[in-house]
Design a protein around this motif. Structure first.
Motif, PDB file in Angstrom:
ATOM      1  N   THR A 787       0.831  -1.212   0.000  1.00 19.38           N
ATOM      2  CA  THR A 787       0.000   0.000   0.000  1.00 19.38           C
ATOM      3  C   THR A 787       0.864   1.261   0.000  1.00 19.38           C
ATOM      4  O   THR A 787       0.575   2.232  -0.705  1.00 19.38           O
ATOM      5  N   GLU A 788       1.936   1.220   0.796  1.00 21.73           N
ATOM      6  CA  GLU A 788       2.826   2.383   0.892  1.00 21.73           C
ATOM      7  C   GLU A 788       3.886   2.387  -0.204  1.00 21.73           C
ATOM      8  O   GLU A 788       4.720   3.296  -0.261  1.00 21.73           O
ATOM      9  N   ASN A 789       3.875   1.337  -1.057  1.00 23.47           N
ATOM     10  CA  ASN A 789       4.845   1.196  -2.153  1.00 23.47           C
ATOM     11  C   ASN A 789       6.286   1.213  -1.643  1.00 23.47           C
ATOM     12  O   ASN A 789       7.164   1.870  -2.194  1.00 23.47           O
ATOM     13  N   ILE A 790       6.526   0.447  -0.579  1.00 22.63           N
ATOM     14  CA  ILE A 790       7.869   0.326   0.002  1.00 22.63           C
ATOM     15  C   ILE A 790       8.559  -0.874  -0.639  1.00 22.63           C
ATOM     16  O   ILE A 790       8.073  -2.005  -0.524  1.00 22.63           O
ATOM     17  N   THR A 791       9.678  -0.647  -1.292  1.00 25.71           N
ATOM     18  CA  THR A 791      10.400  -1.744  -1.947  1.00 25.71           C
ATOM     19  C   THR A 791      11.866  -1.825  -1.527  1.00 25.71           C
ATOM     20  O   THR A 791      12.549  -2.777  -1.871  1.00 25.71           O
ATOM     21  N   THR A 792      12.358  -0.811  -0.790  1.00 21.88           N
ATOM     22  CA  THR A 792      13.773  -0.802  -0.405  1.00 21.88           C
ATOM     23  C   THR A 792      13.902  -0.679   1.111  1.00 21.88           C
ATOM     24  O   THR A 792      12.982  -0.223   1.808  1.00 21.88           O
ATOM     25  N   LEU A 793      15.071  -1.053   1.611  1.00 25.71           N
ATOM     26  CA  LEU A 793      15.339  -0.965   3.046  1.00 25.71           C
ATOM     27  C   LEU A 793      15.311   0.489   3.507  1.00 25.71           C
ATOM     28  O   LEU A 793      14.806   0.792   4.599  1.00 25.71           O
ATOM     29  N   ALA A 794      15.813   1.390   2.699  1.00 27.66           N
ATOM     30  CA  ALA A 794      15.833   2.807   3.074  1.00 27.66           C
ATOM     31  C   ALA A 794      14.413   3.335   3.278  1.00 27.66           C
ATOM     32  O   ALA A 794      14.138   4.070   4.234  1.00 27.66           O
ATOM     33  N   GLN A 795      13.492   2.965   2.396  1.00 29.62           N
ATOM     34  CA  GLN A 795      12.100   3.394   2.535  1.00 29.62           C
ATOM     35  C   GLN A 795      11.478   2.809   3.801  1.00 29.62           C
ATOM     36  O   GLN A 795      10.749   3.478   4.525  1.00 29.62           O
ATOM     37  N   TYR A 796      11.783   1.546   4.063  1.00 27.67           N
ATOM     38  CA  TYR A 796      11.234   0.862   5.236  1.00 27.67           C
ATOM     39  C   TYR A 796      11.687   1.551   6.529  1.00 27.67           C
ATOM     40  O   TYR A 796      10.889   1.744   7.460  1.00 27.67           O
ATOM     41  N   LYS A 797      12.954   1.964   6.591  1.00 31.12           N
ATOM     42  CA  LYS A 797      13.490   2.588   7.801  1.00 31.12           C
ATOM     43  C   LYS A 797      12.821   3.932   8.089  1.00 31.12           C
ATOM     44  O   LYS A 797      12.772   4.367   9.246  1.00 31.12           O
ATOM     45  N   GLN A 798      12.307   4.573   7.061  1.00 28.43           N
ATOM     46  CA  GLN A 798      11.611   5.837   7.270  1.00 28.43           C
ATOM     47  C   GLN A 798      10.347   5.657   8.113  1.00 28.43           C
ATOM     48  O   GLN A 798       9.870   6.592   8.747  1.00 28.43           O
ATOM     49  N   TYR A 799       9.809   4.439   8.114  1.00 32.68           N
ATOM     50  CA  TYR A 799       8.604   4.146   8.899  1.00 32.68           C
ATOM     51  C   TYR A 799       8.945   3.615  10.293  1.00 32.68           C
ATOM     52  O   TYR A 799       8.041   3.302  11.057  1.00 32.68           O
ATOM     53  N   GLY A 800      10.219   3.493  10.586  1.00 34.39           N
ATOM     54  CA  GLY A 800      10.633   2.996  11.901  1.00 34.39           C
ATOM     55  C   GLY A 800      10.807   1.500  11.889  1.00 34.39           C
ATOM     56  O   GLY A 800      11.923   0.995  11.773  1.00 34.39           O
ATOM     57  N   ASN A 801       9.700   0.774  12.013  1.00 32.64           N
ATOM     58  CA  ASN A 801       9.765  -0.687  11.968  1.00 32.64           C
ATOM     59  C   ASN A 801       8.409  -1.242  11.551  1.00 32.64           C
ATOM     60  O   ASN A 801       7.488  -0.497  11.194  1.00 32.64           O
TER      61      ASN A 801
END
Length: 964
Positions: A787-801
């Protein structure tokens, strides 16, 4: 070109010197004469054997790879014997050779069986045949000849060795000249089919057996060192390309198509000068090859999908180039009928490229051609193109007129041949919505929704998206949410979505690539339901295999699948075990899974499901077309009728697998021992029917309720020990490795590739607490990633966990309740979790009471916005929560829903909800609890006061009596 074939060609060119070629020709002449003599002698031997075996069982394998040779030999055989030989041709869907022969005819002098090589699930048929081989000898008192190819013979020896040991094998060979002639004849026929057929399909209906035989011919021509002529080799390469394409080996198909194209392009000029184009003309063959090369690139574009638009566009541009060259070739050859046939696929490419000017010009040309050749299906599609062009330019009235024309011409076909009806209704509705004709648009969208989704799932999803938007604007939030859930479910089933969230995983469905009717798979499995990728990629396939093995064994009558909430029991059953059972056949029994997960009226539900499933079984003469339920009878009589029908199934070689999924809901609904007793007694009687197997699937913490079964007499078949290790089958969480494999496989399959570092980190976070990954948590987090279109580790870290993603997922469900209902929805979620992060069970009446108390407290605070609450709002929110999969409904009485109970589906959700509670809301809930406790204390004090007053009153009365 495939490396294998390249190597073969190089080796033969080096090896076949002129001297060797001369010797080879002499050898071939001898082989030809010997082959003819050998075949005649073998045929005479077969005729004698059939005559000598009258009235007794005799099993003969006639080994021959070539259908044309078989036909010629059969005609010759009929001249050599007076024996009446009946011919039985198997269908690709046949699953039992024994039952097929039994049903064919009782009075036979001899039987010849063709078509084993065409059976879809040949290995399973052969295994079943091996298991009932004694029935052949016991019931068939006549000789039978099974024609087998080399491939079939190899499988027969491997999987049905006992049956094969009873056979006498005779082998028929073909001469080199006849082989080459047949190869030429069949490759020409494949080209002719491609030119003459009204469809683009190259699947089963268009020469599967011919292609299969050509592949065998080609291999044999290599073995006898026969150097094929260049034109024949080019034709064979075309057929090999088709075979590779149908097996989804697109790059291999392209290699062979390109090799074939090279030859025919070089020979075009001489045919231009010498004669008009014929089916053998290189000019027409170039056109056909250009089309199929374009088809390969079109499929590569479809496989990339919208998530990888750059690569998809590149492939579409290549497809456009080849389709355009194909049209140019047929135009140059003065073949307007072929231009008409192949022009629409170019339109499909232009539509995806949004090349609207080019599409408009092409559609007008196509329209004239299709009307000339009276093809209403293609006329309808051309009008559809024009409607799409008009929509792109916001010419709504023109779009509506063209969409109506599409529907008009499509309706001229029989219902079975009508294509793209859903698309034309969708285009019509799109125009009507923009013309302000809302009611008409919704009517047409709902008509489109009723059309089967399996043919064109992407199109069906677009229809649902339009309906969802309309429902949302009307504030019909429940209908909008149901449309959203159906969209997600379809996306999961067809591989467009990697993760479904808290919803139920469904079996995987294959779909046709959306280019109209081009692709039809080799085994006609385009709409086949398969075990879900979530099962095969997560290691759960082993569980499915072990459960299938238990079901097939006589010593396993009952299986209890258990595990903690959220481990994926329902997914395993519905998306893994049920489709696997439908595909498998053991001990000559055909499995009929009957899934029950609704328990308020479990008898009626079971009766209905049995009727539906048995009606789907073909050629079952004993089983009625309908199971008529007569509710005037008592419940006991209905159950007796069900037991009787289950007995009939055994007589028809059907194994009934009764699967009671989410069985804890039965326990919720039937919450007394007396209510459950009848079900358990019926269960025991079912277990005593030989062909019936039973599976119960329930949560770990409800296992102890099953102990009630142990006191039922009919449970003697399981030694009155329902919780024995022999019966229990535990399902746990995923290991980190299985979770990584699952995420990788699902994301790749749906064209939503995730960075490897992201997968590693995600699994690390999900398994941090227990060293395992909860399937439900993985699905929820994965769904929110998408839904958030997260595909990379860097994007994931922006959300915390991952916890933040779970919170966002819950917020999304709350938003689905509608803006005016969001605050109430949040309160309801909080009421279903306590401050320790544990889920609670709340009655509907309790939720309404608590909500009103909280809102009253809130409304008294000046700093808060007043909350208005109505009962229908609460019902809407609860329905959406239940439909979303985050809340479970425990219904006790359909007539009185006030006693319905609600509970969060998994304990870990309660923890997330508790942690995200807003301070003010948390204070309100605390205050509510304090007031409830105060009310309780006040009631106790009042009771104490009444008690004291009563004692004083009694004392006074007693004193007065004494004074008297």
């Amino acid at each position: 070109m495939s490396r294998l074939y390249k190597n073969w060609e190089l080796n033969n060119e080096d090896f076949m010197s002129d001297e060797f070629k001369d010797n080879a020709k002499e050898i071939e002449k001898l082989e030809k004469n010997q082959s003819l003599i050998s075949s005649d002698a073998t045929l005479e031997e077969l005729a004698w054997t059939l005559e000598a075996s009258q009235g007794e069982f005799k099993l003969i394998l006639a080994r021959c790879n070539y259908l044309r040779l078989r036909s010629r030999l059969f005609r010759q055989l009929q001249k050599l014997t007076l024996t009446n030989i009946q011919l039985l041709t198997l269908k690709k869907t046949d699953r039992s050779l024994y039952k097929k022969i039994s049903a064919y005819s009782q009075q036979k002098e001899a039987l010849m069986v063709w078509g084993l090589e065409s059976v879809q699930d040949l290995e399973q048929l052969l295994i079943a045949t091996n298991q009932v081989r004694e029935e052949f000898r016991r019931n068939f008192n006549f000789p039978m000849v099974l024609w087998v190819s080399d491939d079939v013979f190899t499988k027969l020896v491997r999987v049905a060795s006992d049956f094969e040991s009873w056979t006498t094998t005779i082998e028929f060979t073909i001469s080199t000249d006849e082989l080459i002639q047949t190869l030429q004849h069949d490759t020409d026929a494949i080209f002719n089919i491609s030119l003459a057929s009204d469809k683009y399909s190259i699947g089963w209906q268009m020469g599967y057996l011919r292609r299969h035989e050509i592949m065998g011919f080609y291999q044999d021509s290599q073995l006898i060192l026969q150097q094929l002529e260049p034109d024949l080799r080019a034709s064979v390469y075309f057929v090999i390309g088709q075979d590779a394409y149908l097996k989804n080996k697109i790059d291999v198909a392209l290699d062979f198509y390109q090799e074939s194209l090279k030859y025919w392009v070089l020979n075009i000029e001489q045919y231009k000068l010498s004669r008009l184009p014929t089916p053998h003309s290189p000019l027409l063959r170039v056109g056909i090859l250009l089309f199929y090369i374009g088809l390969c690139y079109f499929q590569k574009a479809e496989q990339k999908g919208e998530n990888n638009f750059k690569h998809s566009r590149d492939y579409l541009l290549q497809a456009k180039s080849y389709f355009q060259q194909c049209i140019n070739i047929f135009t140059e050859a003065n073949q307007p009928n072929l231009v008409a046939k192949f022009i629409n696929p170019l339109g499909e490419v232009l539509q995806r490229l949004k090349a609207w000017d080019d599409l408009q010009n092409l559609a007008k040309t196509a329209l004239d051609l299709h009307k000339l050749y009276s093809n209403p299906t293609r006329v309808a599609r051309a009008y559809g193109f024009l409607a799409e062009v008009a929509i792109s330019r916001e010419l709504w009235l023109e779009a509506k007129q063209n969409a109506y024309q599409s529907l008009h011409y499509s309706a001229k076909n029989s219902p079975s041949k009508q294509q793209n009806q859903g698309l034309y209704l969708l285009l019509l509705a799109e125009a009507e919505l923009n013309l302000g004709q809302i009611q008409l648009a919704v009517k047409h969208l709902q008509q489109a929704q009723d059309i089967d989704s399996e043919e064109y799932p992407q199109q069906y999803i677009q229809i649902l998206q339009k309906l969802r938007s309309h429902y949302w604007q009307k504030h019909d939030y429940l209908a909008a949410f149901c449309a959203k859930q159906e969209i997600r479910s379809l996306e999961q089933q067809y591989g467009f979505r990697a993760f479904i969230g808290a919803g139920k995983i469904q079996p995987y469905r294959k779909h046709r690539i959306s280019l109209t009717q081009i692709i039809d798979t080799d085994d006609n499995n385009s709409l086949q339901v398969n075990v879900a990728k979530e099962i095969t990629a997560s290691g759960r396939e082993k569980d499915v295999e072990q459960l299938l093995e238990r079901i097939a064994r006589l010593d396993y009558k009952l299986i209890v699948i258990h595990g903690y909430s959220g481990v994926g029991k329902t997914s395993l059953v519905q998306a893994g075990l049920v489709p696997a059972l439908k595909q498998s056949q053991k001990n000559n029994y055909e499995n009929i899974p009957i899934l029950i997960n609704f328990y308020t009226n479990w008898v009626g539900e079971l009766e209905k499901k049995i009727a539906v499933e048995l009606n789907e079984v073909k050629n079952q003469k004993v089983i009625d077309k309908e199971l008529e339920s007569n509710y005037r009878y008592s419940l006991e009589m209905i159950l007796e009728n069900i037991l009787e029908r289950l007995q009939q199934c055994h007589q028809n070689n059907l194994r009934i697998v009764l699967i009671f999924d989410q069985f804890e809901e039965f326990i919720f609904t039937h919450n007394t021992h007396a209510l459950r007793q009848q079900f358990f007694d019926f269960l025991g009687k079912c277990l005593n029917i030989l062909n019936v197997k039973i599976i119960l699937s329930l949560r770990q913490d409800y296992l102890h309720y099953l102990l009630e079964c142990n006191h039922i007499p009919s449970m003697n078949i399981i030694n009155h020990d329902i919780l024995s290790k022999h019966i229990l089958y535990e399902i746990g969480n995923f290991t980190p490795d299985n979770a990584k494999s699952l995420i990788k496989r699902l994301s790749e399959h749906s064209n939503y590739p995730l960075e490897t570092d992201l997968i590693e980190k995600l699994v690390e976070d999900l398994s941090a607490k227990f060293g395992e990954v909860r399937p439900i948590e993985l699905q929820i987090v994965g769904a929110q990633l998408q839904t958030e279109n997260i595909t990379t580790l860097a994007q994931y870290k922006q959300y915390g966990n991952h916890k933040q993603l779970v919170n966002l997922y819950l917020q999304e469900v709350v938003k689905d309740c509608g803006q005016e209902n969001q605050q109430i929805a949040e309160i309801i979620l909080n009421l279903l979790a306590d401050k320790k992060g544990m889920r609670l069970i709340k009655k509907r009446s309790e939720l309404i009471r608590d909500l009103k108390l909280i809102t009253n407290q809130n409304n008294q605070r000046k700093e808060n916005r007043k909350i208005q609450i109505e009962d229908n709002q609460i019902d809407l929110i609860l329905q959406i929560f239940v439909a979303s999969g985050i809340v479970v409904l425990i219904s006790n009485n359909l007539d009185n829903r006030i006693d319905d109970q609600y509970q969060l589906v998994h304990d870990y959700l309660a923890g997330f909800i508790q942690k995200k509670q807003k301070p003010k809301l948390y204070d309100l809930i605390n205050q509510l609890n304090q007031e409830k406790q105060q009310d309780k204390n006040n009631l106790n004090n009042l009771n104490n006061f009444y008690k004291i007053a009563l004692i004083i009153t009694y004392s006074i009365i007693l004193g007065l009596l004494i004074l008297r």
